[in-house]
Design an enzyme around this catalytic site. Structure first.
Site, PDB file in Angstrom:
ATOM      1  N   LYS A 286     -15.101  -1.445  -1.042  1.00  0.00           N
ATOM      2  CA  LYS A 286     -15.266  -1.992  -2.388  1.00  0.00           C
ATOM      3  C   LYS A 286     -16.267  -3.135  -2.414  1.00  0.00           C
ATOM      4  CE  LYS A 286     -11.002  -0.568  -4.652  1.00  0.00           C
ATOM      5  NZ  LYS A 286      -9.740  -0.994  -5.314  1.00  0.00           N
TER       6      LYS A 286
ATOM      7  N   ARG B  43      -4.969   2.652   1.286  1.00  0.00           N
ATOM      8  CA  ARG B  43      -5.705   3.712   0.580  1.00  0.00           C
ATOM      9  C   ARG B  43      -7.171   3.606   1.000  1.00  0.00           C
ATOM     10  NH1 ARG B  43      -8.761   4.391  -4.104  1.00  0.00           N
ATOM     11  NH2 ARG B  43      -8.496   6.418  -5.107  1.00  0.00           N
TER      12      ARG B  43
END
Length: 268
Positions: free
Chosen positions: A214, A248
């Protein structure tokens, strides 16, 4: 958590591998468009050690325009059918923010859990979950991931407490909380939250952490998602040491290795 009668424990953290059936997810290697690509991606995730496959059909990257509900449903019908055929024993999660999509995936397509990314990122502190949405999610009877877009720990804990109680009142049992790294948070707020992550354990619920490649990583180094694997592994390791139950990730093997290393530390 109870996955259609199969009990899955968190004595050792689990890996949720990402399979995106979208053309515009921020990390290209997680995308799978054709039937063969979907099958290959799913098999690779499981071979590298994924416990759960999380299928997303509507990109939630910043600045993206969500596809319509009909298109999301179409993509998921195809993808879930392929993954279930190729890997009948796999635990399949669906990444969505739409109640009707979640219901279709569970009731028609046999999805095992719902990863709800519907917290409004543009409202801070976020609005409480509606009773209608809580009732719809609880009625599905599968594990449910509740995400927060709150930017500070105090607001997040208050929001989680209220939403979890509402879900419980509606009959939900297996609830997992996700602090929503990258959703409604600045770069500094993401790192402040990571530094305080262990405080979410007060909720006594499994904790899902999704920081894979991210912007909180690649913006820090002025790089790209393609160059963010090392930073992802560092943050995943920190999250594990602070109590994460599920990672995740786009890259399953490095996450599984981080879990193995942290488990060895805890056992010695």
């Amino acid at each position: 958590m109870n996955v259609r009668g199969r009990l899955i424990g968190f004595d050792q953290p689990r890996v949720m591998g990402i399979l995106n059936v979208t053309p515009d997810s921020f990390y290209a290697d997680s995308r799978a468009q054709t039937d063969d690509e979907i099958a290959q991606r799913a098999r690779r995730l499981m071979a590298e050690g994924a416990d759960i496959i999380d299928i997303g059909a509507c990109s939630t990257r910043p600045g993206s325009a969500p596809v319509g509900q009909d298109e999301e449903m179409k993509r998921l019908r195809s993808a879930l059918g392929i993954v279930r055929r190729e890997l009948p024993e796999a635990i399949i999660s669906v990444d969505t923010f739409r109640s009707d999509v979640a219901r279709m995936c569970v009731e028609e397509l046999g999805a095992d859990m719902i990863n709800d990314v519907g917290a409004p990122a543009d409202v801070n502190p976020p609005h409480p979950m509606s009773r209608q949405h809580a009732r719809q999610m609880a009625s599905l009877g599968v594990p449910y991931v509740l995400m927060s877009s709150a930017s500070c720990l105090r607001d997040m804990l208050l929001g989680f407490a209220a939403d979890v109680q509402l879900l419980r009142d509606m009959g939900a049992r297996d609830i997992i909380v996700d602090p929503g790294f990258g959703f409604g948070k600045t770069l500094a707020q993401n790192y402040q939250l990571m530094g305080e992550l262990e405080k979410l354990r007060v909720l006594q619920l499994p904790l899902l952490v999704g920081i894979s490649r991210k912007s909180m990583i690649y913006r820090l180094f002025e790089s790209t998602p393609d160059e963010a694997l090392n930073g992802t592994t560092v943050l995943n390791t920190i999250a594990l040491m602070k109590g994460a139950s599920i990672l995740r990730v786009h890259d399953v093997r490095p996450a599984a290795e981080a879990i193995r290393i942290v488990s060895e530390l805890h056992h010695n």
